[in-house]
Design an enzyme around this catalytic site. Sequence first.
Site, PDB file in Angstrom:
ATOM      1  N   TYR A 173       0.829  -1.204   0.000  1.00 51.10           N
ATOM      2  CA  TYR A 173       0.000   0.000   0.000  1.00 51.10           C
ATOM      3  C   TYR A 173       0.868   1.261   0.000  1.00 51.10           C
ATOM      4  O   TYR A 173       0.611   2.212  -0.750  1.00 51.10           O
ATOM      5  CB  TYR A 173      -0.905  -0.034   1.229  1.00 51.10           C
ATOM      6  CG  TYR A 173      -1.810   1.152   1.416  1.00 51.10           C
ATOM      7  CD1 TYR A 173      -2.944   1.322   0.640  1.00 51.10           C
ATOM      8  CD2 TYR A 173      -1.546   2.086   2.414  1.00 51.10           C
ATOM      9  CE1 TYR A 173      -3.789   2.404   0.838  1.00 51.10           C
ATOM     10  CE2 TYR A 173      -2.385   3.166   2.616  1.00 51.10           C
ATOM     11  CZ  TYR A 173      -3.501   3.325   1.825  1.00 51.10           C
ATOM     12  OH  TYR A 173      -4.331   4.406   2.027  1.00 51.10           O
ATOM     13  N   LYS A 177       0.931   4.066  -2.943  1.00 46.72           N
ATOM     14  CA  LYS A 177       0.560   5.454  -2.657  1.00 46.72           C
ATOM     15  C   LYS A 177       1.710   6.413  -2.939  1.00 46.72           C
ATOM     16  O   LYS A 177       1.483   7.568  -3.338  1.00 46.72           O
ATOM     17  CB  LYS A 177       0.093   5.580  -1.205  1.00 46.72           C
ATOM     18  CG  LYS A 177      -1.258   4.924  -0.934  1.00 46.72           C
ATOM     19  CD  LYS A 177      -2.353   5.499  -1.820  1.00 46.72           C
ATOM     20  CE  LYS A 177      -3.744   5.092  -1.381  1.00 46.72           C
ATOM     21  NZ  LYS A 177      -4.791   5.594  -2.291  1.00 46.72           N
TER      22      LYS A 177
END
Length: 306
Positions: A173, A177
Amino acid sequence: MSAPLLCEGRVVVVTGAGRGLGRAHALAYAAEGARVVVNDLGVGLDGTPGPGSPAGQVVDEIRSAGGDAVAHGGDVATTEGAASLVRAALETYGRLDTLVNNAGFLRDRMLVNLDEDDWDAVMRVHLKGHFLPLKHAAAYWRAEAKAGRPPVARVVNTSSGAGLLGSVGQGNYSAAKAGIVGLTLVAAAELGRYGVQVNAIAPAARTRMTERVFAATMAAPGGGGGFDAMAPENVSPLVVWLGSAGSAGVTGRVFEAEGGRITVMEGWRAGPCVDRGARWTPAEVGDAVVKLLAGAEVPGAVYGAG
């Protein structure tokens, strides 16, 4: 006399808009006069199919409040899904003004337990799911500009504090991002000539993805009045403004939004430097780096680090 609506007449696409932040953004845009394409695939937190897309429910909410919206259930991490998303705006409303990339999910694992499928799935939805809608929207805006109809176009991407500082247990993640920030900077530089502004937000709010992290209600320090600092609706005003014509001149920026606080994030930039004008030996490099670090700012702590 009431104040003019900030997004009157604009057509806005919001991905992952069936719940949480996306839903809040869609409703906020509609409240400011935008016509909204509500995209949601209707999947679970881990990206697997759910019982049905909630996009239609958000459309019903918007229409019940007197707004105009249409649902889209395509997978924006595929070429056809992203292309059909842009077509939905053009075929329904005849134009597209703002794209809000918001879709995502989690598959959290410590790195040694992180499967390749978990890595690929998160990269696909977050990073590819930003790239493809942006690519197809940008192609439309470029064509408009070349046809002598320069758009006042806006893109709002969704990064995270995890992408800016890292987050323990979220290597996939965090990497995705961080990639969204890089994509935002490149898109802002490339698309400005066509009338397109591209920014990113790093929101902190209570959603399905973060409900285990944030308590049900948190009062902002000194806020009083029952202010729920973690409500996703707190983030949406910034997203709406960035997606409006009123944000002219603001591009290539990353904003952190939490509760009532908005922060302009300042990314990697040159710090202390030394140049000897010749090749270093490894030992010399070590001495030089130690001196450089002594004069450098200490990086922020990775989320979840001991």
